[in-house]
Design a protein around this motif. Structure first.
Motif, PDB file in Angstrom:
ATOM      1  N   VAL A   1       0.831  -1.205   0.000  1.00 39.41           N
ATOM      2  CA  VAL A   1       0.000   0.000   0.000  1.00 39.41           C
ATOM      3  C   VAL A   1       0.864   1.252   0.000  1.00 39.41           C
ATOM      4  O   VAL A   1       0.583   2.229  -0.703  1.00 39.41           O
ATOM      5  CB  VAL A   1      -0.947  -0.007   1.224  1.00 39.41           C
ATOM      6  CG1 VAL A   1      -1.608   1.362   1.407  1.00 39.41           C
ATOM      7  CG2 VAL A   1      -2.008  -1.082   1.062  1.00 39.41           C
TER       8      VAL A   1
ATOM      9  N   GLY B   1      -0.810   4.348  -1.215  1.00 39.01           N
ATOM     10  CA  GLY B   1      -0.804   5.116   0.032  1.00 39.01           C
ATOM     11  C   GLY B   1       0.204   6.242   0.068  1.00 39.01           C
ATOM     12  O   GLY B   1       0.082   7.240  -0.646  1.00 39.01           O
TER      13      GLY B   1
ATOM     14  N   SER C   1      -2.239  -3.284   6.061  1.00 40.97           N
ATOM     15  CA  SER C   1      -3.589  -2.895   6.480  1.00 40.97           C
ATOM     16  C   SER C   1      -4.451  -2.580   5.264  1.00 40.97           C
ATOM     17  O   SER C   1      -3.972  -2.503   4.135  1.00 40.97           O
ATOM     18  CB  SER C   1      -3.522  -1.661   7.389  1.00 40.97           C
ATOM     19  OG  SER C   1      -3.009  -0.546   6.677  1.00 40.97           O
ATOM     20  N   ARG C   2      -5.740  -2.395   5.528  1.00 37.39           N
ATOM     21  CA  ARG C   2      -6.700  -2.018   4.484  1.00 37.39           C
ATOM     22  C   ARG C   2      -7.608  -0.931   5.039  1.00 37.39           C
ATOM     23  O   ARG C   2      -7.730  -0.777   6.273  1.00 37.39           O
ATOM     24  CB  ARG C   2      -7.537  -3.229   4.065  1.00 37.39           C
ATOM     25  CG  ARG C   2      -8.297  -3.882   5.219  1.00 37.39           C
ATOM     26  CD  ARG C   2      -9.125  -5.060   4.753  1.00 37.39           C
ATOM     27  NE  ARG C   2      -9.725  -5.778   5.877  1.00 37.39           N
ATOM     28  CZ  ARG C   2     -10.827  -5.394   6.514  1.00 37.39           C
ATOM     29  NH1 ARG C   2     -11.458  -4.280   6.132  1.00 37.39           N
ATOM     30  NH2 ARG C   2     -11.312  -6.101   7.517  1.00 37.39           N
ATOM     31  N   PRO C   3      -8.271  -0.158   4.169  1.00 39.37           N
ATOM     32  CA  PRO C   3      -9.162   0.895   4.658  1.00 39.37           C
ATOM     33  C   PRO C   3     -10.332   0.322   5.457  1.00 39.37           C
ATOM     34  O   PRO C   3     -10.889  -0.719   5.089  1.00 39.37           O
ATOM     35  CB  PRO C   3      -9.665   1.559   3.364  1.00 39.37           C
ATOM     36  CG  PRO C   3      -8.651   1.220   2.336  1.00 39.37           C
ATOM     37  CD  PRO C   3      -8.139  -0.134   2.693  1.00 39.37           C
TER      38      PRO C   3
ATOM     39  N   ASP D   1     -12.788   4.575  -1.000  1.00 41.08           N
ATOM     40  CA  ASP D   1     -11.938   4.619   0.182  1.00 41.08           C
ATOM     41  C   ASP D   1     -10.573   5.149  -0.240  1.00 41.08           C
ATOM     42  O   ASP D   1     -10.370   5.522  -1.401  1.00 41.08           O
ATOM     43  CB  ASP D   1     -11.847   3.241   0.864  1.00 41.08           C
ATOM     44  CG  ASP D   1     -11.304   2.158  -0.062  1.00 41.08           C
ATOM     45  OD1 ASP D   1     -10.532   2.476  -0.987  1.00 41.08           O
ATOM     46  OD2 ASP D   1     -11.641   0.972   0.143  1.00 41.08           O
ATOM     47  N   SER D   2      -9.635   5.189   0.693  1.00 44.18           N
ATOM     48  CA  SER D   2      -8.338   5.809   0.397  1.00 44.18           C
ATOM     49  C   SER D   2      -7.512   5.001  -0.598  1.00 44.18           C
ATOM     50  O   SER D   2      -6.604   5.545  -1.236  1.00 44.18           O
ATOM     51  CB  SER D   2      -7.539   6.015   1.692  1.00 44.18           C
ATOM     52  OG  SER D   2      -7.357   4.782   2.378  1.00 44.18           O
ATOM     53  N   ASP D   3      -7.810   3.705  -0.771  1.00 41.65           N
ATOM     54  CA  ASP D   3      -7.111   2.913  -1.781  1.00 41.65           C
ATOM     55  C   ASP D   3      -7.680   3.158  -3.168  1.00 41.65           C
ATOM     56  O   ASP D   3      -7.004   2.934  -4.169  1.00 41.65           O
ATOM     57  CB  ASP D   3      -7.213   1.417  -1.455  1.00 41.65           C
ATOM     58  CG  ASP D   3      -6.220   0.982  -0.390  1.00 41.65           C
ATOM     59  OD1 ASP D   3      -5.407   1.823   0.047  1.00 41.65           O
ATOM     60  OD2 ASP D   3      -6.263  -0.197   0.018  1.00 41.65           O
TER      61      ASP D   3
ATOM     62  N   ARG E   1      -7.566   2.884   9.016  1.00 41.92           N
ATOM     63  CA  ARG E   1      -7.205   1.604   8.424  1.00 41.92           C
ATOM     64  C   ARG E   1      -7.214   0.523   9.499  1.00 41.92           C
ATOM     65  O   ARG E   1      -7.027   0.806  10.679  1.00 41.92           O
ATOM     66  CB  ARG E   1      -5.827   1.680   7.758  1.00 41.92           C
ATOM     67  CG  ARG E   1      -5.734   2.718   6.649  1.00 41.92           C
ATOM     68  CD  ARG E   1      -4.390   2.677   5.945  1.00 41.92           C
ATOM     69  NE  ARG E   1      -4.215   1.459   5.179  1.00 41.92           N
ATOM     70  CZ  ARG E   1      -4.614   1.315   3.904  1.00 41.92           C
ATOM     71  NH1 ARG E   1      -5.218   2.318   3.272  1.00 41.92           N
ATOM     72  NH2 ARG E   1      -4.399   0.182   3.262  1.00 41.92           N
TER      73      ARG E   1
END
Length: 271
Positions: A41, A46, A145-147, A162-164, A268
């Motif tokens: 990420v 990210g 991690s993930r959002p 989301d942020s991704d 996250r």
């Protein structure tokens, strides 16, 4: 007898650090990465792309020159997502190449695929059309991690993101709701407001970036407000719907905000 002394699942900052350090200590090391590119990420969706995006926006809008030349210092009148992606993608590609070379210099084997345990020291790597098994004396899980998600916000990675997914926008929206007053939310609120997007921020906390001293948080909020950002703090999003391409966001205080796009950025969670 094991294939490797160390196998690391994940090639983000944690995985890279573990793999390179192991190799420098003379260990035989493998890295397994689920995505098609190294870096996780941090490199691909990210930290690196968001900072590259920031620099591209500041450059193309002439933000640093406004104090000298006034508000007409933009290098291009109509900035598009393509303009931003040219700058951002180049930085990401350079970083991926740097990582590839670092692994090669340290004789770290790279396996692309999804890893799963089939024994205490054995991993199955699924490549999609094929698979393989490897073994290692030590296995480190560094999957990152993930959002965070919410059932009340139907993420579709098209206009509710989301942020991704925010970097996959196909156009700069005329209006954007940002749910979340943390680091990621404030970063993108400042980005898009600088590009001329009408930004509205909703957050359950009474202050943005609540880990900061209150004075700093308030000062940043005032700065963003001068740039056109509207804040609804101390409010929780209760429902998000869309119709005819417009998104309707409802808060627990019955405030309604309409927008072209929505970014859900409340933090996250571990993979």
């Amino acid at each position: 007898m094991f294939n490797y002394d160390l196998a690391v699942i994940g090639s983000g900052p944690g995985g890279r650090g573990a793999a390179i350090q192991g190799a420098k200590l003379g260990k035989k090391v493998a890295v397994i990465e689920q995505q098609s590119l190294l870096g996780g990420v941090s490199v691909n969706t990210g930290t690196i792309p968001s900072k590259a995006l920031r620099q591209a926006i500041l450059y193309l809008t002439g933000h640093f020159q406004r104090g000298i030349y006034g508000g007409n210092s933009q290098l291009k009148q109509q900035i598009t997502i393509s303009d931003l992606n040219v700058h951002t993608q180049k930085i990401v590609e350079e970083r991926v190449i740097t990582l590839e070379n670092q692994y090669k210099r340290n004789n770290v084997d790279i396996h692309f695929g999804k890893a799963s345990f089939i024994g205490p020291h054995q991993l199955k790597i699924d490549h999609g059309l094929s698979s393989q098994s490897i073994s290692a004396s030590t296995i480190i899980i560094a999957t990152g991690s993930r959002p965070a998600r919410s059932k009340t916000v139907p993420i579709n990675q098209v206009n509710i993101l989301d942020s991704d997914g925010i970097l996959e926008l196909t156009k700069i929206p005329d209006s954007l709701v940002v749910v979340g007053g943390g680091i990621i939310g404030m970063e993108y609120a400042s980005f898009f407001s600088t590009l001329g997007t009408k930004v509205t921020v909703l957050d359950l906390q009474d202050n943005i970036l609540p880990f900061l001293d209150t004075e700093m948080s308030i000062a940043l909020q005032h700065h963003l407000e001068r740039n056109g950002v509207v804040f609804h703090l101390g409010e929780m999003v209760t429902k998000v719907t869309q119709r005819s391409g417009r998104i309707k966001t409802l808060s627990d205080k019955n405030n309604v905000v309409y927008s072209e796009a929505l970014l859900y950025a409340i933090g996250r969670v571990g993979m």
